[in-house]
Design a protein around this motif. Structure first.
Motif, PDB file in Angstrom:
ATOM      1  N   PRO A  53      27.194 107.222  54.406  1.00 19.68           N
ATOM      2  CA  PRO A  53      26.834 107.078  52.954  1.00 19.68           C
ATOM      3  C   PRO A  53      25.881 106.175  52.715  1.00 19.68           C
ATOM      4  CG  PRO A  53      29.050 107.950  53.262  1.00 19.68           C
ATOM      5  CD  PRO A  53      28.594 107.374  54.465  1.00 19.68           C
ATOM      6  N   VAL A  54      26.127 104.944  53.362  1.00 22.81           N
ATOM      7  CA  VAL A  54      25.444 103.883  53.018  1.00 22.81           C
ATOM      8  C   VAL A  54      23.954 103.899  53.463  1.00 22.81           C
ATOM      9  CG1 VAL A  54      24.915 101.249  53.505  1.00 22.81           C
ATOM     10  CG2 VAL A  54      27.340 102.222  53.048  1.00 22.81           C
ATOM     11  N   ILE A  55      23.743 104.713  54.639  1.00 22.21           N
ATOM     12  CA  ILE A  55      22.307 104.861  55.301  1.00 22.21           C
ATOM     13  C   ILE A  55      21.614 105.791  54.352  1.00 22.21           C
ATOM     14  CG2 ILE A  55      21.129 105.852  57.134  1.00 22.21           C
ATOM     15  CD1 ILE A  55      23.309 104.474  58.981  1.00 22.21           C
ATOM     16  N   ALA A  56      22.598 107.061  54.008  1.00 23.82           N
ATOM     17  CA  ALA A  56      21.982 107.994  53.137  1.00 23.82           C
ATOM     18  C   ALA A  56      21.606 107.507  51.819  1.00 23.82           C
ATOM     19  CB  ALA A  56      23.006 108.922  52.814  1.00 23.82           C
ATOM     20  N   CYS A  57      22.336 106.557  51.214  1.00 21.27           N
ATOM     21  CA  CYS A  57      21.833 105.951  49.802  1.00 21.27           C
ATOM     22  C   CYS A  57      20.432 104.926  49.930  1.00 21.27           C
ATOM     23  CB  CYS A  57      23.146 105.370  49.400  1.00 21.27           C
ATOM     24  SG  CYS A  57      24.437 105.955  48.717  1.00 21.27           S
ATOM     25  N   GLY A  58      20.485 104.266  50.904  1.00 25.31           N
ATOM     26  CA  GLY A  58      19.409 103.289  51.542  1.00 25.31           C
ATOM     27  C   GLY A  58      18.257 104.083  51.580  1.00 25.31           C
ATOM     28  N   CYS A  59      18.160 105.183  52.287  1.00 18.30           N
ATOM     29  CA  CYS A  59      17.180 106.160  52.661  1.00 18.30           C
ATOM     30  C   CYS A  59      16.588 106.782  51.377  1.00 18.30           C
ATOM     31  CB  CYS A  59      17.412 107.096  53.708  1.00 18.30           C
ATOM     32  SG  CYS A  59      17.617 106.437  55.442  1.00 18.30           S
ATOM     33  N   ALA A  60      17.607 107.250  50.503  1.00 18.22           N
ATOM     34  CA  ALA A  60      17.219 107.859  49.147  1.00 18.22           C
ATOM     35  C   ALA A  60      16.588 106.923  48.177  1.00 18.22           C
ATOM     36  CB  ALA A  60      18.576 108.548  48.479  1.00 18.22           C
ATOM     37  N   LEU A  61      17.050 105.720  48.338  1.00 21.75           N
ATOM     38  CA  LEU A  61      16.343 104.614  47.364  1.00 21.75           C
ATOM     39  C   LEU A  61      15.140 104.313  47.897  1.00 21.75           C
ATOM     40  CD1 LEU A  61      19.345 102.228  46.733  1.00 21.75           C
ATOM     41  CD2 LEU A  61      18.316 103.889  45.079  1.00 21.75           C
ATOM     42  N   ALA A  62      14.867 104.106  49.228  1.00 21.49           N
ATOM     43  CA  ALA A  62      13.379 103.848  49.665  1.00 21.49           C
ATOM     44  C   ALA A  62      12.605 105.061  49.667  1.00 21.49           C
ATOM     45  CB  ALA A  62      13.636 103.338  51.110  1.00 21.49           C
ATOM     46  N   LEU A  63      12.839 106.173  49.845  1.00 20.38           N
ATOM     47  CA  LEU A  63      11.950 107.314  50.107  1.00 20.38           C
ATOM     48  C   LEU A  63      11.996 108.163  49.069  1.00 20.38           C
ATOM     49  CD1 LEU A  63      12.576 108.029  53.967  1.00 20.38           C
ATOM     50  CD2 LEU A  63      10.920 106.553  52.957  1.00 20.38           C
ATOM     51  N   GLY A  64      12.851 108.120  48.269  1.00 18.79           N
ATOM     52  CA  GLY A  64      13.120 109.354  47.134  1.00 18.79           C
ATOM     53  C   GLY A  64      12.321 109.007  45.719  1.00 18.79           C
ATOM     54  N   LEU A 106       4.743 103.166  55.036  1.00 17.17           N
ATOM     55  CA  LEU A 106       5.583 102.615  54.307  1.00 17.17           C
ATOM     56  C   LEU A 106       5.099 101.263  53.617  1.00 17.17           C
ATOM     57  CD1 LEU A 106       8.985 103.156  56.477  1.00 17.17           C
ATOM     58  CD2 LEU A 106       7.944 104.546  54.708  1.00 17.17           C
ATOM     59  N   THR A 107       5.663 101.112  52.390  1.00 17.10           N
ATOM     60  CA  THR A 107       5.217  99.928  51.375  1.00 17.10           C
ATOM     61  C   THR A 107       6.241  98.856  51.877  1.00 17.10           C
ATOM     62  OG1 THR A 107       6.519 100.506  49.692  1.00 17.10           O
ATOM     63  CG2 THR A 107       4.364 101.570  49.840  1.00 17.10           C
ATOM     64  N   VAL A 108       5.897  97.444  51.378  1.00 22.35           N
ATOM     65  CA  VAL A 108       6.583  96.490  51.572  1.00 22.35           C
ATOM     66  C   VAL A 108       8.233  96.726  51.098  1.00 22.35           C
ATOM     67  CG1 VAL A 108       7.007  94.101  51.281  1.00 22.35           C
ATOM     68  CG2 VAL A 108       4.800  94.869  51.628  1.00 22.35           C
ATOM     69  N   ARG A 109       8.178  97.296  49.562  1.00 22.28           N
ATOM     70  CA  ARG A 109       9.403  97.460  49.071  1.00 22.28           C
ATOM     71  C   ARG A 109      10.369  98.503  49.931  1.00 22.28           C
ATOM     72  NH1 ARG A 109      10.861 101.835  46.895  1.00 22.28           N
ATOM     73  NH2 ARG A 109       8.705 102.544  46.882  1.00 22.28           N
ATOM     74  N   GLN A 110       9.690  99.627  50.544  1.00 21.49           N
ATOM     75  CA  GLN A 110      10.432 100.408  51.435  1.00 21.49           C
ATOM     76  C   GLN A 110      10.791 100.120  52.719  1.00 21.49           C
ATOM     77  OE1 GLN A 110       7.461 103.457  51.497  1.00 21.49           O
ATOM     78  NE2 GLN A 110       8.316 105.036  50.017  1.00 21.49           N
ATOM     79  N   VAL A 111      10.301  98.884  53.456  1.00 22.98           N
ATOM     80  CA  VAL A 111      10.552  98.554  54.455  1.00 22.98           C
ATOM     81  C   VAL A 111      11.609  97.393  54.217  1.00 22.98           C
ATOM     82  CG1 VAL A 111       9.586  96.782  56.180  1.00 22.98           C
ATOM     83  CG2 VAL A 111       8.239  98.701  55.807  1.00 22.98           C
ATOM     84  N   ALA A 112      11.833  96.748  53.301  1.00 16.88           N
ATOM     85  CA  ALA A 112      12.666  95.833  52.672  1.00 16.88           C
ATOM     86  C   ALA A 112      13.970  96.505  52.473  1.00 16.88           C
ATOM     87  CB  ALA A 112      12.128  95.104  51.546  1.00 16.88           C
ATOM     88  N   ILE A 113      14.079  97.685  51.632  1.00 21.63           N
ATOM     89  CA  ILE A 113      15.155  98.620  51.624  1.00 21.63           C
ATOM     90  C   ILE A 113      15.579  99.200  52.851  1.00 21.63           C
ATOM     91  CG2 ILE A 113      16.155 100.561  50.293  1.00 21.63           C
ATOM     92  CD1 ILE A 113      14.180 100.071  48.069  1.00 21.63           C
ATOM     93  N   LEU A 114      14.874  99.621  53.632  1.00 19.93           N
ATOM     94  CA  LEU A 114      15.402 100.275  54.798  1.00 19.93           C
ATOM     95  C   LEU A 114      16.053  99.302  55.867  1.00 19.93           C
ATOM     96  CD1 LEU A 114      12.624 102.939  55.468  1.00 19.93           C
ATOM     97  CD2 LEU A 114      14.880 103.261  54.767  1.00 19.93           C
ATOM     98  N   ALA A 115      15.293  97.882  55.941  1.00 18.90           N
ATOM     99  CA  ALA A 115      15.828  96.933  56.461  1.00 18.90           C
ATOM    100  C   ALA A 115      17.087  96.300  56.187  1.00 18.90           C
ATOM    101  CB  ALA A 115      14.518  95.771  56.743  1.00 18.90           C
TER     102      ALA A 115
END
Length: 325
Positions: A64-75, A27-36
């Motif tokens: 829904p909050v977790i789903a939106c965060g995962c979608a923004l980070a991984l989608g 995972l990139t820095v951006r993805q880790v920051a969004i998931l965190a």
């Protein structure tokens, strides 16, 4: 045994040189920051409302909050991550829909005037002027010159010829001391004008067989233009120079004029050097003039629309339609 200098030079360049670095678990820095951030927000909601709300209601809020965060980070969508796509969408919604040409900007209305809707924004074109030699002055400062180049059949060359072409091209790249952009532009082609020319000149041919062949060829071009989306490709090399400040002591106008003239001379010289380097590769190239630069800007700003009718050239007089010249 082949000589070492005649061996084919092969260098493998990875295709993902522009990919961001991985930080953790691929995972990139951006993805880790969004998931965190998503995890912290979900934990905060659980700690604040865990004792007050039943489990189904709490799950309906947290999931829904977790789903939106995962979608923004991984989608991803069209090669772009969803978080950047959302940022671009917000920037597009905040942008002015109607733009007008003005140098001073759009002035706010007086206090006694009530305006419905939003005022139009100022249209800022990237090019402020085109010089007679084809050099374009940028609105943000600096100048650019465009070189139109052809192509070379690289795959049909031998190994020695390919190595020579790569060496000449690498030498040109290593000699650059300013940004250069290589642009491949596809634009539509209209064959109706050529078909009309052939149709008009067919009657003046001496042989009836040639006349019939010309008319058939004109019909073929007209049918091809109406049934197919024809495109042609232009290879453009854009050479840029960022003008520097002149020594103090000059007036503002003279300093600005001298800065533009010197920048235009430098970028024109670099364009000529680019033409000579491409000719060394066996590629036909030429510096784009003022007329071609204007047409290039019109096609770039409006690629799918025809050129507006009635635009006068800099050396053409402008008169009303009822006046006789």
């Amino acid at each position: 045994m082949r000589h070492a200098s005649k061996e084919r030079l092969v260098a493998k360049i990875p295709a993902d040189v522009e990919m961001p670095d991985k930080l953790f678990a691929n995972l990139t820095v951006r993805q880790v920051a969004i998931l965190a951030g998503t995890g912290v927000l979900a934990a905060w909601v659980y700690l604040m409302a865990g004792d007050r709300l039943p489990v189904p209601v709490l799950a309906a809020i947290v999931l829904p909050v977790i789903a939106c965060g995962c979608a923004l980070a991984l989608g991803r969508r069209d090669g772009l991550s969803l978080d950047r796509l959302v940022l671009h969408a917000f920037a597009y919604l905040r942008r002015d829909r109607k733009l007008v040409t003005t140098e001073e900007g759009v002035l706010p209305p007086p206090a006694w005037c009530r305006v419905r809707g939003r005022l139009p924004g100022a249209l800022r074109l990237p090019v402020r002027a085109i010089r007679e030699d084809g050099v374009m002055e940028l609105a943000e400062g600096g100048t650019v010159a465009v070189v139109r180049a052809g192509t070379v059949a690289f795959g049909l060359r031998t190994g020695e010829e390919q190595a020579a072409l790569v060496g000449v091209f690498a030498g040109w790249l290593n000699s650059l001391d300013a940004p250069v952009q290589i642009l491949l532009q596809a634009r539509p082609v209209d064959l109706s004008v050529l078909a009309n020319v052939i149709e008009g000149s067919a009657g003046r041919l001496a042989d009836p067989a040639l006349e019939q062949a010309a008319r058939q060829h004109a019909e073929f071009l007209s049918e091809l233009s109406t049934t197919r989306d024809l495109l042609t490709r232009d290879v453009l090399v854009v050479v840029r120079h960022q003008d520097a400040e002149q020594p103090p002591g000059w007036t503002r106008r003279s300093r600005r004029t001298a800065r533009r003239d010197s920048s235009a001379a430098i970028v024109a010289r670099r364009a000529e050097e680019t033409v000579r380097s491409l000719l060394g590769l066996g590629v036909h190239a030429s510096v784009v003039g003022a007329e071609d630069a204007r047409d290039l800007l019109v096609r770039s700003l409006s690629p799918r629309r025809p050129e507006p009718v009635g635009i006068a050239r800099p050396d053409e007089p402008i008169a009303r339609g009822d006046e006789k010249q």
